[in-house]
Design an enzyme around this catalytic site. Structure first.
Site, PDB file in Angstrom:
ATOM      1  N   GLU A   1      54.555   4.746  52.376  1.00 30.24           N
ATOM      2  CA  GLU A   1      54.220   3.382  52.796  1.00 30.24           C
ATOM      3  C   GLU A   1      52.910   3.347  53.565  1.00 30.24           C
ATOM      4  OE1 GLU A   1      54.009  -0.198  52.795  1.00 30.24           O
ATOM      5  OE2 GLU A   1      56.093   0.233  52.334  1.00 30.24           O
TER       6      GLU A   1
ATOM      7  N   ASP B   1      49.317   1.577  52.378  1.00 34.62           N
ATOM      8  CA  ASP B   1      48.734   0.504  53.185  1.00 34.62           C
ATOM      9  C   ASP B   1      47.281   0.777  53.550  1.00 34.62           C
ATOM     10  OD1 ASP B   1      51.092  -0.906  53.091  1.00 34.62           O
ATOM     11  OD2 ASP B   1      51.781  -0.305  55.077  1.00 34.62           O
TER      12      ASP B   1
ATOM     13  N   SER C   1      54.659  -4.194  48.883  1.00 35.14           N
ATOM     14  CA  SER C   1      53.892  -3.621  49.968  1.00 35.14           C
ATOM     15  C   SER C   1      52.598  -3.027  49.475  1.00 35.14           C
ATOM     16  CB  SER C   1      54.691  -2.591  50.759  1.00 35.14           C
ATOM     17  OG  SER C   1      55.104  -1.564  49.959  1.00 35.14           O
TER      18      SER C   1
ATOM     19  N   ILE D   1      49.776 -18.091  37.918  1.00 34.36           N
ATOM     20  CA  ILE D   1      50.542 -17.166  37.077  1.00 34.36           C
ATOM     21  C   ILE D   1      51.711 -17.941  36.467  1.00 34.36           C
ATOM     22  CG2 ILE D   1      51.803 -14.993  36.983  1.00 34.36           C
ATOM     23  CD1 ILE D   1      48.806 -14.750  37.681  1.00 34.36           C
TER      24      ILE D   1
END
EC number: 3.4.14.10
Length: 601
Positions: A288, A292, A504, A547
């Site tokens: 993670e 990021d 994320s 979209i």
């Protein structure tokens, strides 16, 4: 998200009598008012005894905030490009002065705490919040309750909590909440998927963007060219780190060399919150954190800080998460109070967070308080960005209030009206909604004015009449607000190049875009964007590609975290449609257009 959903791994619920010894007991004289309570005790938990009376507990007490509504309206005004006060962000002193509670309120609560053996000098006051540490024995007397050790039968972790707490009637009108008490939770990364085999690529030239995403793929798709943010202390990019996720400098440096060589030498600062660390040689999972920093900084080039916050939160378990830790600290509150305590010159301009949890797993008083603190960041010119989640319409798909109602699960903080929530897409030509992109409608927060027209249009014209009635709150805040690519991002972690998917990835990507837009505004002597949503739904909307293909899924009958049986809802989905929808929001960014729109006001 590969987002960390402070996800609630599930737990069926049993009735309160199954754990009567954990119920609060009126054991001292005087009148009390119950402040918060849990309806039921989660299955998967057993009481293992009582904590030592001398065990230390650290509490945060939120005072009642009578000015919250007026303050939040002011934040909306200064964030609305059509309002005369647009861009007039508040200073730390102005925020504190606006929200300072009456002296008699603070004094009454201080005196109450002192009368129960908590020295006044040990109580830290921060505007309308008090922080204090005391023993279990004193806390039980103070809150007219009993604390117990609870052990999770799945992973054997333990925590000290109660099912209900009260405060003296004399101060009840002044106290909003005290935590950790009834909020059991353990934040955890929600990894939609991590591809365990190494990617056979050494640069962007080796990549098919329909298969693997790199910074160059994003720059081409979103028409970003070679524009980067200037390294300006007024435009610091902040990245949230929790759960001992350590952002490794060596991995980041290699990622930049491989995929963004023009930024060679770029790095990031680290700030510790509540004792948080950023160990560089740890063997712990750090996907993670790597994702990021790679994409928020790799796309923006901005001056950046990784905020490592120690501690794990507490939850009201549901079918997603009966997973608890024995750490009493709640990361959101720790981080928010740290940031709000910074001088204006040290605040990040953009804060990207790839974590979340089921809204229902958090006590309402807590979601209200945390969302209000996000509004305070917005007031000071911070764009707060969260990934929307990786569970589509929901994974647990059942209420945790004892009624076990089948329903979709909105995500917090993504559904807070004062954060910008980013959903997920994949593929190019055309770009389509990805199935795991969380979205829906809050059950805690009403729909804010800035999205009223868009969400009403979706409900009245794009959603089949009567579809999913009773499964969601049609008057709630709709999320996500926008979306971005979220599938198989090339990421460096522990010396390997791997593929990672989740919203994320979407959040730091969008944070990088916002950071560059801020840089453009500052170069033209305009203030930072701050709280984004009123601008996004008015001026900014034409800077997004709608979209209209794909959709989300969920409610499959098996929880994706705990693997426990859950309600099965055939065909559960939100579809991507014309205009705003609860899968992709307003759409994905067209930087070329946004860079012009951002200078209009």
């Amino acid at each position: 998200m590969v987002s960390f959903t402070l996800r609630a791994i599930g737990a069926c619920l049993v009735s309160l009598p199954a754990l009567v010894t954990a119920a609060p007991t009126s054991h001292i004289s005087g009148d009390f008012q119950v402040l918060e309570q849990l309806h039921e005790v989660p299955q998967g938990w057993v009481q293992t005894g009582s904590p030592a009376p001398s065990s230390q507990l650290k509490f945060k007490l939120a005072l009642q905030q009578d000015k919250a509504a007026a303050f939040e309206q002011h934040v909306m005004d200064i964030s609305n490009p059509k309002h005369e006060n647009y861009g007039k962000h508040m200073t730390q002193e102005e925020v504190d002065a606006f929200l300072q509670p009456p002296a008699h309120m603070t004094d009454s609560v201080f005196n109450w705490l002192a009368s129960e053996g908590i020295p006044k000098h040990s109580i830290k006051a921060d505007t309308d919040w008090l922080t204090f540490t005391t023993t279990v024995q004193k806390a039980e007397k103070l809150l007219n309750t009993r604390f117990y050790n609870f052990k999770n039968t799945i992973d054997n972790t333990q925590v000290i909590r109660t099912l209900q707490y009260s405060v003296a009637e004399t101060v009840a009108p002044y106290v909003h909440m005290i935590q950790p008490t009834t909020k059991f939770s353990a934040p955890r990364p929600e990894l939609s998927s991590v591809f365990t085999s190494d990617l056979e690529i050494t640069s962007s030239a080796d990549v098919d963007c329909n298969v693997t995403i790199t910074p160059d793929c994003i720059r081409d798709l979103y028409k970003m060219g070679n524009t980067f943010a200037k390294k300006d202390p007024r435009n610091r990019l902040g990245i949230s780190g929790y759960l001992e996720q350590y952002a490794r400098l060596d991995d980041f440096s290699t990622f930049i060399d491989m995929f963004v060589p023009s930024l060679k030498g770029t790095t990031f600062d680290f700030k510790s919150i509540n004792g948080g660390k950023n160990e560089q040689n740890s063997s712990l999972d750090s996907v993670e954190a790597s994702l990021d920093v790679d994409y928020a900084i790799g796309l923006s080039g901005a001056l950046s800080t990784y905020y490592g916050t120690a501690g794990r939160g507490m939850l009201i378990p549901d079918l997603d998460q009966p997973n608890i830790t024995n750490n009493n600290n709640e990361p959101y509150l720790e981080q928010l109070h740290y940031l709000l305590g910074l001088p204006d010159s040290e605040l990040p301009a953009v804060l990207s967070t790839s974590y979340g949890e089921n809204e229902q797993s958090v006590p309402k008083k807590y979601t209200d308080s945390a969302c209000h603190l996000f509004a305070r960041l917005g007031a000071r010119g911070v764009s707060v960005i969260f990934s929307s989640g990786d569970t589509g319409v929901g994974s647990a798909c059942q209420s945790n209030d004892g009624k076990k109602i089948t329903k979709f699960n909105p995500i917090f903080p993504a559904a807070c009206p004062f954060v910008t929530s980013v959903g997920g897409t994949h593929q190019i030509n055309p770009e389509v909604a990805i199935h795991f992109s969380s979205g829906g409608f809050s059950e805690r927060f009403s729909r804010p004015w800035y999205q009223e027209l868009d969400v009403n249009h979706y409900l009245q014209h794009e959603l089949e009449h009567g579809k999913w009635d009773g499964m969601y709150n049609p008057s709630g805040r709709g999320f996500p607000d926008v979306s971005a690519q979220s599938y198989k991002f090339a990421t460096r972690d522990h010396g390997r190049t791997i593929g990672v998917s989740g919203t994320s990835a979407s959040a730091p990507l969008f944070a990088g875009v916002v950071s560059i837009l801020n840089s453009i505004r500052l170069a033209h002597h305009k203030p930072r964007l701050g709280f984004l949503n009123p601008w996004l739904y008015t001026i900014g909307r034409s800077g997004f590609t709608d979209i209209v293909h794909g959709g989300s899924d969920g409610c499959t009958g098996t929880d994706q975290y705990s693997h426990l049986p859950t309600p099965y809802v055939p065909g559960a989905s939100w579809n991507a449609t014309r205009g705003w929808d609860p899968v992709t929001g307003l759409g994905t960014p067209n930087f070329e257009t946004l860079s012009k729109l951002v200078l209009q006001y």
